[in-house]
Write a protein that holds these residues in place. Sequence first.
Motif, PDB file in Angstrom:
ATOM      1  N   TYR A   8       0.843  -1.212   0.000  1.00  0.00           N
ATOM      2  CA  TYR A   8       0.000   0.000   0.000  1.00  0.00           C
ATOM      3  C   TYR A   8       0.874   1.256   0.000  1.00  0.00           C
ATOM      4  O   TYR A   8       0.838   2.053   0.932  1.00  0.00           O
ATOM      5  N   CYS A  39     -12.923 -11.308  -4.346  1.00  0.00           N
ATOM      6  CA  CYS A  39     -13.226 -10.148  -3.496  1.00  0.00           C
ATOM      7  C   CYS A  39     -14.317  -9.279  -4.063  1.00  0.00           C
ATOM      8  O   CYS A  39     -14.593  -8.201  -3.556  1.00  0.00           O
ATOM      9  N   GLY A  40     -14.943  -9.736  -5.147  1.00  0.00           N
ATOM     10  CA  GLY A  40     -16.087  -8.996  -5.666  1.00  0.00           C
ATOM     11  C   GLY A  40     -15.706  -7.815  -6.535  1.00  0.00           C
ATOM     12  O   GLY A  40     -16.529  -6.951  -6.781  1.00  0.00           O
ATOM     13  N   ASP A  62     -16.006  -1.160  -9.304  1.00  0.00           N
ATOM     14  CA  ASP A  62     -15.917  -1.134  -7.854  1.00  0.00           C
ATOM     15  C   ASP A  62     -14.944  -2.233  -7.460  1.00  0.00           C
ATOM     16  O   ASP A  62     -15.065  -3.357  -7.934  1.00  0.00           O
ATOM     17  N   GLY A  63     -13.976  -1.892  -6.651  1.00  0.00           N
ATOM     18  CA  GLY A  63     -13.029  -2.935  -6.287  1.00  0.00           C
ATOM     19  C   GLY A  63     -12.141  -2.516  -5.140  1.00  0.00           C
ATOM     20  O   GLY A  63     -12.243  -1.396  -4.627  1.00  0.00           O
ATOM     21  N   CYS A  64     -11.265  -3.428  -4.757  1.00  0.00           N
ATOM     22  CA  CYS A  64     -10.335  -3.145  -3.672  1.00  0.00           C
ATOM     23  C   CYS A  64      -9.300  -2.129  -4.153  1.00  0.00           C
ATOM     24  O   CYS A  64      -9.209  -1.817  -5.346  1.00  0.00           O
ATOM     25  N   ARG A 125      -3.314 -11.491  -3.587  1.00  0.00           N
ATOM     26  CA  ARG A 125      -3.733 -10.222  -4.168  1.00  0.00           C
ATOM     27  C   ARG A 125      -3.264 -10.030  -5.616  1.00  0.00           C
ATOM     28  O   ARG A 125      -3.548  -9.010  -6.228  1.00  0.00           O
TER      29      ARG A 125
ATOM     30  N   HIS B 342     -11.602  -0.948   1.479  1.00  0.00           N
ATOM     31  CA  HIS B 342     -12.288  -2.109   0.898  1.00  0.00           C
ATOM     32  C   HIS B 342     -12.032  -3.330   1.788  1.00  0.00           C
ATOM     33  O   HIS B 342     -10.926  -3.507   2.310  1.00  0.00           O
ATOM     34  N   HIS B 344     -11.383  -6.338   1.233  1.00  0.00           N
ATOM     35  CA  HIS B 344     -10.260  -7.201   0.856  1.00  0.00           C
ATOM     36  C   HIS B 344      -8.933  -6.599   1.295  1.00  0.00           C
ATOM     37  O   HIS B 344      -8.024  -7.308   1.737  1.00  0.00           O
ATOM     38  N   ASP B 345      -8.819  -5.271   1.190  1.00  0.00           N
ATOM     39  CA  ASP B 345      -7.607  -4.605   1.689  1.00  0.00           C
ATOM     40  C   ASP B 345      -7.528  -4.730   3.210  1.00  0.00           C
ATOM     41  O   ASP B 345      -6.458  -4.986   3.774  1.00  0.00           O
ATOM     42  N   THR B 348      -6.208  -8.117   4.174  1.00  0.00           N
ATOM     43  CA  THR B 348      -4.753  -8.238   3.980  1.00  0.00           C
ATOM     44  C   THR B 348      -3.987  -7.501   5.089  1.00  0.00           C
ATOM     45  O   THR B 348      -3.012  -8.027   5.628  1.00  0.00           O
ATOM     46  N   MET B 365     -24.104 -13.971  -1.966  1.00  0.00           N
ATOM     47  CA  MET B 365     -24.090 -12.803  -2.845  1.00  0.00           C
ATOM     48  C   MET B 365     -25.407 -12.024  -2.828  1.00  0.00           C
ATOM     49  O   MET B 365     -25.384 -10.791  -2.869  1.00  0.00           O
ATOM     50  N   PRO B 374     -20.162  -4.791  -2.193  1.00  0.00           N
ATOM     51  CA  PRO B 374     -19.637  -5.922  -2.959  1.00  0.00           C
ATOM     52  C   PRO B 374     -19.183  -7.049  -2.039  1.00  0.00           C
ATOM     53  O   PRO B 374     -19.122  -8.207  -2.427  1.00  0.00           O
TER      54      PRO B 374
END
Lengths: 150, 405
Positions: A8, A39-40, A62-64, A125, B342, B344-345, B348, B365, B374
């Motif tokens: 990060y 993770c969608g 939309d995502g991480c 990841r 998020h 998922h972050d 981690t 879902m 999500p």
Amino acid sequence: MFDLRSLYQEVIVDHSKSPRHFGKLDPCTHQADGHNPLCGDQLHVYLHIKNGCIDDLSFEGDGCAISVASASIMSETLKGKTLGEFEALFDRFQQMVTAPVDQPVADDGMGKLTVLAGVREFPSRVKCAILCWHTLKSAMHADSGVAKTE
Amino acid sequence: MNPFIDIRNDFPILKQQVYGKPLVYLDNAATTQKPTTVIDALCNYYRQDNANVHRGVHALSERATVNYERTRDDLVGLIHANNRREIVFVRGATEAINLVAQSWGNANVAAGDEIIISAMEHHSNIVPWQWLCERTGATLKIAPMNARGELLMDQFDAMLHARTRLVAVVHQSNALGTINPVAEIIQKSHAVGAKVLLDGAQALAHMAVDVQALDVDFYVTSAHKMYGPTGVGMLYAKEALLEAMPPYQGGGDMIRTVSFERSEYNDLPYKFEAGTPNIAGVIGFGAALRYLQSLGMDAIAKHEQSLLAYATDKAESTGYIRLIGTAKNKASVLSFAVNGVHPHDLGTILDRDGVAIRAGHHCAMPVMKFFGVPATARASFAVYNTKDDVDTLFVAIEQAYAMFS
């Protein structure tokens, strides 16, 4: 926290919070959906190809942080590149994010993409970082299907 | 004061460090860790008793069979079944639901009939019913929930009618923690002649369940979510239902006699246990059940409720956490979103602090879609968790939040 910062980095956090090239591209010549079921993450990429060059590109979704930052940095990097240059960069990006941790990364000419090299320390990841590239490729090849990381 | 403080010693896996930090395991809704008694039961079977069950005349087979069948009696005791013929061993809750959908469903559901599930189901309690409806021409109805993640009972009531054949709902939601009003659901469903299946994969490790008091028709669970091994689970069904149901799979152990013209099926519950079963798994399951019983289900529920209340208060006091699932009646699950991070972050980042949580859609879902996210982050508690674990979780969340703000 040192190793977390390798993933990060500030550049990544910045791109994830304010993604560049974000939104619809109109007109566009190619587009595709990408989905990472783990993770969608849901991405949609738009491409405008002219004379064998990526004239412009954008993405929505939309995502991480990793998937959004990767799509943002990829878009910045690829604008104006030829399709041949895209293929070469895709190969090198894949090698970079999957290279063994104890080996140096060949990152010359990779530009800002190198900030994503830290992903290789986080195997779960890698798919997040690479989703946008697969999606772009499937758009180029005009596959109507959805790009997947699985 | 944690009455279970010593029991962390029963779980060897908890003693390890991850990335140099003590492991804080908060992914219990995905699978629980295993106590030494369960690990020993698995090892002892392979070291001393390994043999096939129900067919050998030799000592090893007799020992294996006794230990295997003992688990059936333990389950009768835990869920208060009427008798051991009502307990069928399967691979897990998923297989149990598929068994009911195939065997009971094909024989009892026809075009024009209806099956009701809820809006908070795990995929395993959605897909088999979708398939059954596709095969038979029946219709799948979805009982809705409110923004807290509670079933809207008046809408459920309105869905019930004479063509409702089955109501299949989760006892405790894995994604939200909601405990559904199952006694009321069963009573109302029976009033219109519908059978009820409860998915108890989450519930059974966290609360006392009495299938006869509930009068439930089918109850399913997985051993690995109750401190037992993976790959083994239970279908409970009322004996009369099992008796009338055709077999699910054909093979050894489920038959009495076979000729090339026809086969005669074995008695319950063996009619539904074709092939060599997961013998070690079933024996390990038994050790897990005895472990649960030794702690006492009510004491477990009390301990986990206090952890959930403590964690909920902490989450609410941050000002940057949105809880997903705030039912009045819930247990052991804290599903949430952190502003600007998020899931998922978050997963981690927490992992590098030794904190194991789940980030994702939790195989639910439609639940994520309902809440407009999500994915969520989920911390889920078990008997060995402590307030210190919760404190470590929130320190790590704070760091993740700071990283993105």
